[in-house]
Design a protein around this motif. Structure first.
Motif, mmCIF file in Angstrom:
data_model
loop_
_atom_site.group_PDB
_atom_site.id
_atom_site.type_symbol
_atom_site.label_atom_id
_atom_site.label_comp_id
_atom_site.label_asym_id
_atom_site.label_seq_id
_atom_site.Cartn_x
_atom_site.Cartn_y
_atom_site.Cartn_z
ATOM 1 N N MET A 1 1.073 -0.994 0.115
ATOM 2 C CA MET A 1 -0.190 0.115 -0.193
ATOM 3 C C MET A 1 1.190 1.431 0.216
ATOM 4 O O MET A 1 1.739 1.684 0.809
ATOM 5 N N THR A 2 0.447 2.146 -1.095
ATOM 6 C CA THR A 2 1.339 3.611 -1.204
ATOM 7 C C THR A 2 1.148 4.119 0.245
ATOM 8 O O THR A 2 0.213 3.946 0.713
ATOM 9 N N ILE A 3 2.088 5.586 0.216
ATOM 10 C CA ILE A 3 1.483 5.982 1.905
ATOM 11 C C ILE A 3 0.311 6.930 0.972
ATOM 12 O O ILE A 3 -1.254 7.613 2.027
ATOM 13 N N LYS A 78 -3.799 -0.557 8.169
ATOM 14 C CA LYS A 78 -2.523 -0.121 9.653
ATOM 15 C C LYS A 78 -0.900 -0.009 8.669
ATOM 16 O O LYS A 78 -0.816 -1.993 7.697
ATOM 17 N N PRO A 79 -0.422 0.466 8.697
ATOM 18 C CA PRO A 79 1.194 0.195 7.773
ATOM 19 C C PRO A 79 1.524 -0.303 8.294
ATOM 20 O O PRO A 79 1.831 -0.552 9.636
ATOM 21 N N ASP A 80 2.807 -1.519 7.868
ATOM 22 C CA ASP A 80 3.427 -1.870 8.352
ATOM 23 C C ASP A 80 4.562 -1.701 8.648
ATOM 24 O O ASP A 80 5.489 -1.140 7.558
ATOM 25 N N ALA A 81 5.359 -0.734 9.545
ATOM 26 C CA ALA A 81 6.242 -0.444 10.031
ATOM 27 C C ALA A 81 7.947 -0.879 9.441
ATOM 28 O O ALA A 81 8.895 -1.219 8.921
ATOM 29 N N THR A 82 7.268 -2.352 9.443
ATOM 30 C CA THR A 82 8.738 -3.809 10.173
ATOM 31 C C THR A 82 8.729 -3.439 8.384
ATOM 32 O O THR A 82 10.013 -3.366 7.584
ATOM 33 N N GLU A 83 7.703 -3.317 7.209
ATOM 34 C CA GLU A 83 8.100 -3.438 5.531
ATOM 35 C C GLU A 83 8.361 -2.031 5.464
ATOM 36 O O GLU A 83 9.379 -2.022 4.455
ATOM 37 N N SER A 84 8.273 -1.093 5.709
ATOM 38 C CA SER A 84 9.179 0.236 5.749
ATOM 39 C C SER A 84 10.450 0.419 5.550
ATOM 40 O O SER A 84 10.908 0.715 5.111
ATOM 41 N N TYR A 115 17.831 -11.296 4.581
ATOM 42 C CA TYR A 115 17.557 -10.354 6.135
ATOM 43 C C TYR A 115 15.791 -10.425 6.525
ATOM 44 O O TYR A 115 15.328 -9.863 7.750
ATOM 45 N N GLY A 116 15.715 -12.067 6.329
ATOM 46 C CA GLY A 116 14.630 -11.907 7.167
ATOM 47 C C GLY A 116 14.610 -12.250 6.519
ATOM 48 O O GLY A 116 12.483 -11.210 8.151
ATOM 49 N N ALA A 117 13.036 -11.922 5.251
ATOM 50 C CA ALA A 117 11.609 -11.596 5.351
ATOM 51 C C ALA A 117 11.679 -12.834 4.800
ATOM 52 O O ALA A 117 11.922 -13.777 4.412
ATOM 53 N N ARG A 123 9.367 -9.842 -3.751
ATOM 54 C CA ARG A 123 8.865 -9.245 -4.985
ATOM 55 C C ARG A 123 8.697 -8.103 -4.767
ATOM 56 O O ARG A 123 8.423 -7.260 -5.584
ATOM 57 N N GLN A 124 7.388 -8.021 -3.604
ATOM 58 C CA GLN A 124 6.963 -6.453 -3.929
ATOM 59 C C GLN A 124 7.775 -5.394 -3.387
ATOM 60 O O GLN A 124 7.282 -4.317 -4.451
ATOM 61 N N ILE A 125 8.790 -5.145 -2.925
ATOM 62 C CA ILE A 125 9.458 -4.263 -2.461
ATOM 63 C C ILE A 125 10.536 -3.934 -3.917
ATOM 64 O O ILE A 125 10.581 -3.196 -4.578
#
Length: 290
Positions: A1-3, A78-84, A115-117, A123-125
């Protein structure tokens, strides 16, 4: 999700639940509330106006239309701070590889393990980074980093200066004191121990309002890659403070309707990007030798 998507969804959810917003419906107030630059707020407002959730009154001010959401089923995101944070880390690695002319392919599985993800998140990043022009997908090979070329940068800045000055000229009639003052507020050179505040998306203000689709398309196509490098080049408070001062000088000239001064300040600011990137390369080289 974008800002932008997050802001839109949040505005709808709050309006539906409370019938009003907990902040003034202005670019500046929303930017401060969501702790983002003015550009994603501006885009969110434009889309909400198009959907009828917000309306522009005759005097140009914005007004919420909570009744437009009656009966609509919404989910508050709810934005995912970890993904950010992961996006920022991978983006920095990609930029460093670009500057170092690293031609090795990025692979989703290897990056996910590094990165342990999850691979889906990576792929999304990568897709977002590709959209910004930093990498490209090569079937059966992986993701290739776009190599930085100093000559390409100089050529880009030459064309950027000409087109952005033209955009500034064409957009004159679209500027409002309220929006310009909000831009001025978003760019504050730090004093003493206070940190500088810098709106990296300031230039979008006149580019989006110039009314020339060829200029808009040029920046849409070519600027994301170089903007990522230029923004990354702000490596210390001294550089950030100087850029904030330059931004303020441009906006102050626009508020004073000093078009000649605004052109001169903008031209000087764009040319400073060459030195900023050179300093960044020296900084990265110095880090490698430590």
């Amino acid at each position: 999700m974008t800002i932008t998507e997050f802001i839109k969804s949040d505005v709808k959810a709050v309006l539906q639940a409370q019938g009003r917003l907990p902040y003034r419906l202005t670019l500046g107030a929303m930017s401060e509330h969501y702790k983002v630059s003015l550009t994603p707020v501006r885009h969110a407002i434009d889309e909400l106006v198009e959907e009828g959730v917000i309306r522009r009154k005759d005097n140009g001010r914005l007004e919420a239309v909570p009744e437009a959401l009656e009966g609509v089923v919404l989910e508050s995101p709810k934005p995912d701070a970890t993904e950010s944070r992961l996006y920022d880390e991978i983006r920095e690695e990609v930029i460093a590889r670009s500057l170092n002319q690293d031609s090795e392919y990025l692979r989703e599985q290897a990056t996910a393990e590094q990165y342990g993800a999850g691979r889906t998140v990576v792929r999304q990043i990568f897709s977002r980074l590709a959209g910004a022009g930093l990498i490209e997908h090569v079937p059966r090979c992986g993701w290739r980093v776009r190599p930085f070329s100093e000559q390409d940068m100089h050529d880009y800045l030459d064309i950027r200066e000409m087109l952005e000055l033209k955009a500034l000229e064409l957009a004159r009639g679209q500027f409002t004191d309220d929006e310009l003052n909000q831009l001025l507020k978003a760019n504050k050179p730090g004093k003493g121990a206070a940190k500088s505040e810098l709106d990296f998306d300031l230039h979008d203000y006149w580019i989006e309002r110039c009314g020339n689709r060829y200029i808009v398309e040029f920046f849409k196509r070519y600027s994301p890659f170089y903007n990522a490098l230029f923004n990354y080049a702000v490596i210390d408070e001294k550089v950030k403070r100087e850029m904030a001062r330059e931004h303020c000088e441009i906006v102050e000239c626009l508020l004073a309707r000093d078009w000649k001064g605004a052109r001169k300040a903008l031209s000087s600011h764009i040319r400073e990007q060459r030195e900023a990137v050179s300093r960044m390369i020296e900084y990265l080289n110095a880090k490698e030798t430590v």
